[in-house]
Each structure stands twice: as structure tokens, then as C-alpha cells.
Design an enzyme around this catalytic site. Structure first.
Site, PDB file in Angstrom:
ATOM      1  N   HIS A  38     -16.382  11.308 -14.682  1.00  0.00           N
ATOM      2  CA  HIS A  38     -15.663  10.403 -15.575  1.00  0.00           C
ATOM      3  C   HIS A  38     -15.943   8.947 -15.200  1.00  0.00           C
ATOM      4  O   HIS A  38     -16.330   8.141 -16.051  1.00  0.00           O
ATOM      5  CB  HIS A  38     -14.165  10.727 -15.473  1.00  0.00           C
ATOM      6  CG  HIS A  38     -13.282   9.871 -16.301  1.00  0.00           C
ATOM      7  ND1 HIS A  38     -12.679  10.318 -17.453  1.00  0.00           N
ATOM      8  CD2 HIS A  38     -12.891   8.591 -16.149  1.00  0.00           C
ATOM      9  CE1 HIS A  38     -11.957   9.355 -17.967  1.00  0.00           C
ATOM     10  NE2 HIS A  38     -12.065   8.287 -17.189  1.00  0.00           N
ATOM     11  N   GLU A  39     -15.777   8.634 -13.918  1.00  0.00           N
ATOM     12  CA  GLU A  39     -15.998   7.246 -13.495  1.00  0.00           C
ATOM     13  C   GLU A  39     -17.459   6.853 -13.673  1.00  0.00           C
ATOM     14  O   GLU A  39     -17.765   5.725 -14.080  1.00  0.00           O
ATOM     15  CB  GLU A  39     -15.575   7.052 -12.039  1.00  0.00           C
ATOM     16  CG  GLU A  39     -14.077   7.241 -11.778  1.00  0.00           C
ATOM     17  CD  GLU A  39     -13.192   6.407 -12.687  1.00  0.00           C
ATOM     18  OE1 GLU A  39     -13.603   5.320 -13.125  1.00  0.00           O
ATOM     19  OE2 GLU A  39     -12.075   6.880 -12.989  1.00  0.00           O
ATOM     20  N   GLY A  52       0.826  -1.195   0.000  1.00  0.00           N
ATOM     21  CA  GLY A  52       0.000   0.000   0.000  1.00  0.00           C
ATOM     22  C   GLY A  52       0.860   1.244   0.000  1.00  0.00           C
ATOM     23  O   GLY A  52       2.054   1.187   0.266  1.00  0.00           O
ATOM     24  N   PRO A  53       0.238   2.378  -0.317  1.00  0.00           N
ATOM     25  CA  PRO A  53       0.984   3.635  -0.371  1.00  0.00           C
ATOM     26  C   PRO A  53       1.555   4.017   0.991  1.00  0.00           C
ATOM     27  O   PRO A  53       1.121   3.473   2.010  1.00  0.00           O
ATOM     28  CB  PRO A  53      -0.050   4.662  -0.825  1.00  0.00           C
ATOM     29  CG  PRO A  53      -1.338   3.957  -0.948  1.00  0.00           C
ATOM     30  CD  PRO A  53      -1.163   2.529  -0.633  1.00  0.00           C
ATOM     31  N   PRO A  54       2.516   4.925   1.030  1.00  0.00           N
ATOM     32  CA  PRO A  54       3.144   5.302   2.289  1.00  0.00           C
ATOM     33  C   PRO A  54       2.136   5.899   3.267  1.00  0.00           C
ATOM     34  O   PRO A  54       1.190   6.575   2.855  1.00  0.00           O
ATOM     35  CB  PRO A  54       4.186   6.349   1.894  1.00  0.00           C
ATOM     36  CG  PRO A  54       4.186   6.433   0.438  1.00  0.00           C
ATOM     37  CD  PRO A  54       3.068   5.635  -0.106  1.00  0.00           C
ATOM     38  N   HIS A  75     -17.965   5.791 -17.239  1.00  0.00           N
ATOM     39  CA  HIS A  75     -17.559   4.405 -17.490  1.00  0.00           C
ATOM     40  C   HIS A  75     -18.632   3.454 -16.987  1.00  0.00           C
ATOM     41  O   HIS A  75     -19.070   2.551 -17.688  1.00  0.00           O
ATOM     42  CB  HIS A  75     -16.286   4.064 -16.700  1.00  0.00           C
ATOM     43  CG  HIS A  75     -15.021   4.580 -17.282  1.00  0.00           C
ATOM     44  ND1 HIS A  75     -14.633   4.326 -18.558  1.00  0.00           N
ATOM     45  CD2 HIS A  75     -14.021   5.308 -16.728  1.00  0.00           C
ATOM     46  CE1 HIS A  75     -13.451   4.894 -18.780  1.00  0.00           C
ATOM     47  NE2 HIS A  75     -13.057   5.501 -17.673  1.00  0.00           N
TER      48      HIS A  75
HETATM   49  P1  ADP Z   1       3.385   2.935   6.524  1.00  0.00           P
HETATM   50  O1  ADP Z   1       4.230   1.922   7.236  1.00  0.00           O
HETATM   51  O2  ADP Z   1       2.272   2.321   5.748  1.00  0.00           O
HETATM   52  O3  ADP Z   1       4.149   3.913   5.698  1.00  0.00           O
HETATM   53  P2  ADP Z   1       2.828   3.767   9.182  1.00  0.00           P
HETATM   54  O4  ADP Z   1       2.279   2.500   9.731  1.00  0.00           O
HETATM   55  O5  ADP Z   1       4.221   4.076   9.521  1.00  0.00           O
HETATM   56  O6  ADP Z   1       2.637   3.803   7.624  1.00  0.00           O
HETATM   57  O7  ADP Z   1       1.862   4.930   9.608  1.00  0.00           O
HETATM   58  C1  ADP Z   1       2.340   6.137  10.098  1.00  0.00           C
HETATM   59  C2  ADP Z   1       1.423   6.691  11.148  1.00  0.00           C
HETATM   60  O8  ADP Z   1       0.173   7.039  10.579  1.00  0.00           O
HETATM   61  C3  ADP Z   1       1.096   5.709  12.229  1.00  0.00           C
HETATM   62  O9  ADP Z   1       2.039   5.748  13.239  1.00  0.00           O
HETATM   63  C4  ADP Z   1      -0.272   6.182  12.699  1.00  0.00           C
HETATM   64  O10 ADP Z   1      -0.122   7.228  13.644  1.00  0.00           O
HETATM   65  C5  ADP Z   1      -0.885   6.775  11.460  1.00  0.00           C
HETATM   66  N1  ADP Z   1      -1.791   5.825  10.809  1.00  0.00           N
HETATM   67  C6  ADP Z   1      -1.670   5.320   9.572  1.00  0.00           C
HETATM   68  N2  ADP Z   1      -2.689   4.498   9.271  1.00  0.00           N
HETATM   69  C7  ADP Z   1      -3.474   4.469  10.354  1.00  0.00           C
HETATM   70  C8  ADP Z   1      -4.681   3.776  10.675  1.00  0.00           C
HETATM   71  N3  ADP Z   1      -5.288   2.954   9.795  1.00  0.00           N
HETATM   72  N4  ADP Z   1      -5.209   3.973  11.892  1.00  0.00           N
HETATM   73  C9  ADP Z   1      -4.622   4.786  12.769  1.00  0.00           C
HETATM   74  N5  ADP Z   1      -3.499   5.450  12.542  1.00  0.00           N
HETATM   75  C10 ADP Z   1      -2.915   5.312  11.356  1.00  0.00           C
HETATM   76 ZN    ZN Z   2     -11.269   6.475 -17.369  1.00  0.00          ZN
END
Ligand code: ADP
Ligand code: ZN
Length: 662
Positions: A459-460, A236-238, A463
């Protein structure tokens, strides 16, 4: 939040710093001492000649035929020492040679000295000349080596710094092959992360719950002879909570959590990565049962062999191979479970995903509006805020934000309120915080304006509507406007498993579906957006395939230029210029037909499309049930009412992608 961290590395490290310290001290000491004792004055022949004339020179020692050392008589030395301040020779050494000078040739020196002695007119001018072939003394050698010693010393310091800076093994060059994983204290109840701290991500949680159960009741599985999985990949994204989820697994199962980043394995030294992998698993086995978390696994897990020939890849390949060996090597029941995170599963080496390695893949996507509300709830737990703030409202204000962004907003809002000396965090503090975080996001995750979001929703919906209305299209599963990677939104459909036989009608309907998004924008805004790039690319390629590969054009006939052997060179076309033109014309005609078909539908249902767009903006993800409330039953369901075979295929999607650089 200050996390209590400690390294698990407790071996005693041989420290080589003292060694360099002694050498450097010795050199400094020696040179100070030598300075005080004697530094002969550099002179020239004329000066020496004057001294010989005065009878002050006792002997001259010629060394290696090019340098002369001058030894003065005791009286002369004393005399110079007593001379007034400023005399060049006041500080000549008391013992040993007093002057040195360079000579051109021994013969000339010999002659000149004799001449000077004669000229002095003194009766017993004592000057004698000795010739000497001297080897360099150890001091010379030392002084020659000095720069090298310093260079090497500095190099070592540099390398030490590097390995520290990279977050890798600290504590010196001897330790470079050690993995420095961070361990979180499982016994500290305040630091323990559990599923309560992870909001949303319901699917990911249920999947990962299984792993918790393995760790908690491993005996149960062992008794049954079941193999416990070794690893899972969180994709998943960061900032979507991958690390958090992994920590929560450890917290729930109450086992140690070892965390390391994939980039820690990447070093400039050959073999270091592999040795760190070995060390990491070594440590993990000692702590089993435990969770090993490898963040950014793509740093090492990138598909191998793509740029073969660049030696830089060999090292990473070795590291990856070591990782695979380790994962294969440890017994399934040791209780070490490896969780790895990446935001790009597609570039990972397939070998990593084979059975017995990271065979489970868990999607951790950006949160939708409800999930964001839950995340706000988690992060607002400890924040004193105005009771009137609606969390739903906050969630609606933050489309496309990750969990980390939301955590950031909550903290920023509190900071802003504190700066204004408020007792409670108020609504405008949150708005200011959102603005600030959006400003920070700009580079990473392009925020969308309201208008842009609506255009995406239209757009969506376009589709989805076309696909809903054409029975040859695959049934629509869900539509989202949650941005993901490069795409702003997506329409998902389930491929119909009974349709093994793809006809030209099916492909034409698909084309209409692909074009539907762009046409909906055109009809509603009158403008042509760049967001339909991937739709156009796909539809164009598909049409060329229909004409030139599948023989679906009556005009061109049943001819295929498909090359299953893949050996044809790409520069020459196997058909004439004229046929090329005809193919182009046919492609154009088919695309135009599809366009018209889609356009008719969209004009007919434009009200509904707008209705669907509103729903999308509100809910962000809508499912076929929602679409049915707007458009009525789908063409596919009308066609085959009674047959309701469960569909188990992976959904396909039509994405809106924006790759246009600003
Ligand atoms: P990743 O590892 O996916 O890059 P992290 O787990 O390090 O992301 O998330 C960074 C911070 O964002 C966590 O410490 C938390 O505080 C917050 N966070 C991210 N997703 C959630 C979530 N689903 N519920 C609660 N807090 C979240
Ligand atoms: Zn499209």
C-alpha cells in the site's frame, strides 16, 4: 528492578488518627461500664401491676408523660436477685430504676395504680407516683451522636485511603495538598541512568543533550545572558523510553530527578490539584538545579474550555492555570527544568506550548529495526545467552514493539529459560517470550501478521510510486511501515514551497497519489482493504472542494459555495437538487480520472512496487535515495534539475489508517 525511592516530603505531619482512637476507645469503655452497672428491664403494665399487688413497688416515676420508671423496694430487689436462674428479673439493677415501661396516658396510669393498690389489700402499700419533665441527659445525647461520629470517622478513613490510593499525598487529610514527587538518588552510581542506557532515539538524544549542557554549564549561559529553556515536551507512544530519557538527562547532568504523574494532580477535592502544583515547584526550587518530570501531562494539560459547563473541568482548569503560572513565575535561571511526557500532543492546551513553557517538543517514536537491535543490546547486557543468537534476527521478529516491550521480552525469555533449568537463554526461549508479549499486547497495539505487514508495505509503495512518477506531486521524503497510533504506515512528502499557486492539475495528481495505496493492494491482491479509509476520506473531501469551492470543474463553472464566514447553517444547501446531482457527477468523474491515472502507473511499475515493499519489510523506513535505486530519478527532480533550493518545511504525510473495529 527495585528502585530506591524516597519522598522528598519531610515536614512533620499532624496525625489526626490518635484523636479518633481516643474517641472510639472512650465510647467502647463507656458502654462496657454502663452495661455492667445497670440496664433496667423493659416491662409492661401487667407485670408492674402484679408487683404492686405484692407490695414490691416503692415508687413510679413518670417521665415526659409517656415513660414510667419503676423503683422497687429493697426487699423486693434482694428477693429477685436471689431467685433461681432463669427468672426474668434476676439481673435487675440494684440501684436506680429497676423496670421501665411505656404508658398511654397519665390519667389512666394514675387510676390503674390506685386501683391496684386498693386491690392489693395491703395496709401500707408504699407506691407513690412522681411526675417529671426530664431533659435528655448527656449520655442520651452522646448515644444519639454515636452513629454520626462513626460515620464521620469512617469518612475520614476513606478519604485518607483515597488520597493514598491515587498515589498522591500520603499521610492524612492534612497533607492532601502536598505533591508527593519521587526523587531518585543521583549519587548512587548503580541507579544512575545515563544515555548509555537509552538505545536508539538518536534525534531525541541530540535535542535533549542541549538541556544537559544547560544544567552542567549553566554559568556559561548565564554569563552570556542567554535564557535557559524551562521545559520540553516528550511526545510518543507508551513504553518508548520517555521516562528513561528524562532520567538520563538528570543522570548525565548529575542533578536530582523529581518525578510525578499528571494524574496525581487530579483529586476529588477542589483546589487540591493547584496546591499540589505549587508544592511541587516549591520542592523543585529547593533542589535546583534539578529535573522535574511530569508523566501523562495530558491528565491536566488537556485543552481548556472544550466542555465548558461541566463543573468537573473547572478543577482541572485550575490545576492547569496554576501550572502555567508557576512555569511563568520561576526565573529562567533557577535551574529547574520541567520535562513532561504525553502520547497525545494534539489534545494539549496550546497555552502549555507557548514560549517560556514547554516550547520544545521532542518526538520519541517507536523504534525501527536498527533501533530495536540497539535496545536488545542494552537489555541483553546482563543476560547469559546463547552466543549464536543473532540480535538482528530478534529485532526483525519484533516490528511495532516499543522499548518497554523489548525489555519485557528479554526478561520473559530469561524467566522461561530459568523455568526449564537452562544455563543459557536460547533462541526458542526468546520466541516463546515474543509470543507471550504479543499475546499481552493484543489489546493495546494490534500485532500484524506477515501477510498484513506485506499488504501495508504494498500500500505504502503504491502511494510512493504514484507520487514519485507524477511531477505535480510533492517530492517523497520517506516511507515507513512502522505502526504509529492508528496508522499502520505512512508516506511522507515535502510540500513544494515554490508551488504557491495550486492548480487543478496539482490537485488531480495529489488525488492519484492518495488513491495509489489502495490501487496497489487491489492490483496485487484483488481485494479491497479497509485500511485506506483515511485516504478515501481525504480524496473525497478534496474533490468536493475542487468542484464546489475552487470552481475547478468546467461543467459546474466558476462558482464557490465556500462559506468563509462560517455562519451558514449546515442543513440547507445553497444550491438546487439538480446542481447537487451535477456536483456529485463531477466529483465522480474527477475521482475516476485520478483512479485511472494511478492505476495505469501502478500496473506499469508493479514489479518495482513489489521490490519496494520487500525493501520496506526489511528496513521498515526507506528514504528517497532508496526509492531512487528502484524507480530512478523522481519526476520532480527531472523537471527542475538545476534549482536546488533547500526545503525547510514540515513534511506532509499520507497515512494508512485502520479504524475498523473488530
Ligand atoms: P514511557 O515513559 O515512554 O512510557 P519508559 O521510559 O517508562 O517509557 O520505558 C519503560 C522501559 O522500557 C524502560 O525502563 C526501559 O527498560 C525500556 N525502554 C524503553 N525505551 C527504551 C530505549 N530506547 N532503550 C532502552 N530501553 C528502553
Ligand atoms: Zn494509504
Amino acid at each position: 528492578m527495585a528502585k530506591k525511592k524516597k519522598t522528598t516530603n519531610i515536614e512533620i505531619r499532624p496525625n489526626f488518627m490518635w484523636f479518633w482512637g481516643v474517641i472510639i476507645l472512650g465510647i467502647i469503655g463507656y458502654s462496657l461500664f454502663a452495661e455492667g452497672r445497670s440496664v433496667p428491664v423493659a416491662a409492661d403494665w401487667n407485670t408492674v401491676e402484679q408487683m404492686i399487688l405484692k407490695g414490691e413497688v416503692e415508687r413510679i416515676k413518670v417521665i415526659n408523660k409517656d415513660e414510667a420508671e419503676v423503683y422497687l423496694t429493697d426487699q423486693a430487689i434482694e428477693q429477685y436477685h436471689n431467685a433461681e436462674e432463669g427468672n426474668r428479673f434476676k439481673r435487675i439493677p440494684e440501684y436506680g430504676k429497676q423496670l421501665t415501661f411505656t404508658i398511654g396516658s397519665v390519667d389512666i396510669l394514675d387510676r390503674d395504680v390506685k386501683q391496684a393498690v386498693a386491690d392489693s389489700g395491703l395496709e401500707n402499700n408504699p407506691v407513690s407516683i412522681e411526675y417529671n419533665n426530664e431533659k435528655h441527659g448527656w449520655t442520651d445525647i452522646l448515644f444519639n451522636l454515636l452513629p454520626w461520629v462513626f460515620l464521620i470517622g469512617i469518612w475520614f478513613l476513606f478519604i485518607r485511603g483515597m488520597s493514598r490510593g491515587a498515589g498522591g499525598a500520603g499521610g492524612g487529610i492534612m497533607n492532601v495538598g502536598k505533591a508527593r514527587a519521587q526523587e531518585f538518588d543521583k549519587d548512587d552510581p548503580n541507579k544512575r541512568v545515563t544515555f548509555k542506557d537509552v538505545a536508539g532515539l538518536a534525534e531525541a538524544k541530540t535535542e535533549i543533550m542541549e538541556i544537559v549542557d544547560f544544567l552542567r554549564n549553566s554559568q556559561k549561559y548565564k554569563d552570556l545572558g542567554a535564557k535557559i529553556p524551562k521545559g520540553a515536551l516528550l511526545v510518543g507512544p507508551p513504553g518508548t523510553g520517555k521516562t528513561l530519557l528524562a532520567k538520563a538527562v538528570a543522570g548525565e547532568a548529575n542533578v536530582p530527578f523529581l518525578s510525578i504523574s499528571g494524574s496525581d494532580f487530579v483529586e476529588m477535592f477542589v483546589g487540591v490539584g493547584a496546591s499540589r502544583v505549587r508544592d511541587l515547584f516549591e520542592q523543585a526550587k529547593k533542589k535546583a538545579p534539578c529535573i522535574v518530570f511530569i508523566d501523562e501531562i495530558d491528565a491536566i494539560g488537556r485543552a481548556r474550555g472544550k466542555n465548558a459547563g461541566f463543573s468537573g473541568n473547572d478543577e482541572r482548569e485550575n490545576t492547569l492555570n496554576q501550572m502555567l503560572t508557576e512555569m511563568d513565575g520561576f526565573q529562567t535561571n533557577t535551574g529547574v527544568i520541567v520535562l513532561a511526557a504525553t502520547n497525545r500532543a494534539d489534545i494539549l492546551d496550546k497555552a502549555l506550548m507557548r514560549a517560556g513553557r514547554f516550547d520544545r517538543q521532542i518526538d520519541v517514536g517507536l523504534p525501527d529495526v536498527n533501533e530495536r537491535e540497539e535496545i536488545f543490546n542494552v537489555h541483553l547486557r546482563n543476560i547469559k545467552m546463547d552466543k549464536n543468537i543473532d540480535r538482528k534476527f530478534l529485532a526483525r521478529q519484533t516490528p511495532g514493539f516499543s522499548g518497554a516491550d523489548i525489555a519485557n521480552i528479554c526478561n520473559e525469555a530469561a524467566l522461561i529459560a530459568a523455568r526449564k533449568n537452562k544455563k543459557l537463554v536460547e533462541r526458542d526461549d526468546f520466541m516463546a517470550a515474543i509470543d507471550r508479549v504479543v499475546g499481552g499486547l493484543e489489546k493495546r497495539n494490534k500485532p500484524m501478521s506477515k501477510a498484513e505487514r506485506r499488504a501495508t508495505a504494498i500500500h505504502e509503495a503504491g502511494h510512493a510510486t504514484v507520487m514519485w512518477m507524477l511531477k505535480e506531486c510533492d517530492p517523497v521524503l520517506k516511507v515507513t511501515v512502522i505502526p504509529r497510533g492508528n496508522s499502520l504506515g505512512a508516506t511522507w512528502s515535502v510540500p513544494d514551497e515554490e508551488r504557491v499557486h495550486v492548480t487543478n492539475e496539482v490537485m488531480e495528481a495529489k488525488l492519484a497519489g492518495l488513491l495509489g495505496g489502495r490501487i496497489a493492494e487491489e492490483v496485487n491482491y484483488g481485494t479491497l482493504g479497509a485500511g485506506a479509509l483515511s485516504d478515501l476520506e481525504r480524496s473525497t473531501k478534496m474533490t468536493y472542494a475542487m468542484v464546489a469551492y475552487y470552481g475547478m470543474s468546467k461543467k459546474i463553472g466558476p462558482i464557490s459555495y465556500y462559506d468563509s464566514t462560517g455562519t451558514r447553517d449546515t442543513f440547507t444547501k445553497p444550491y438546487s437538487e439538480q446542481l447537487a446531482t451535477e456536483i456529485d457527477q463531477e466529483v465522480r468523474r474527477i475521482l475516476d480520472d485520478a483512479y485511472n491515472k494511478a492505476r495505469t502507473l501502478i500496473e506499469q511499475y508493479n514489479d518495482k512496487i513489489n521490490q519496494m515493499a520487500d525493501m520496506l519489510l526489511e528496513k521498515e523506513t526507506i528514504y528517497s535515495e532508496d526509492i531512487e535505486t528502484i524507480l530512478g530519478p523522481s519526476a520532480q527532480s527531472l523537471e527542475e534539475k538545476e534549482e536546488q533550493a533547500p526545503r525547510e518545511e514540515t513534511p506532509e504525510k499520507v497515512e494508512t489508517e485502520v479504524k475498523v473495529e473488530k
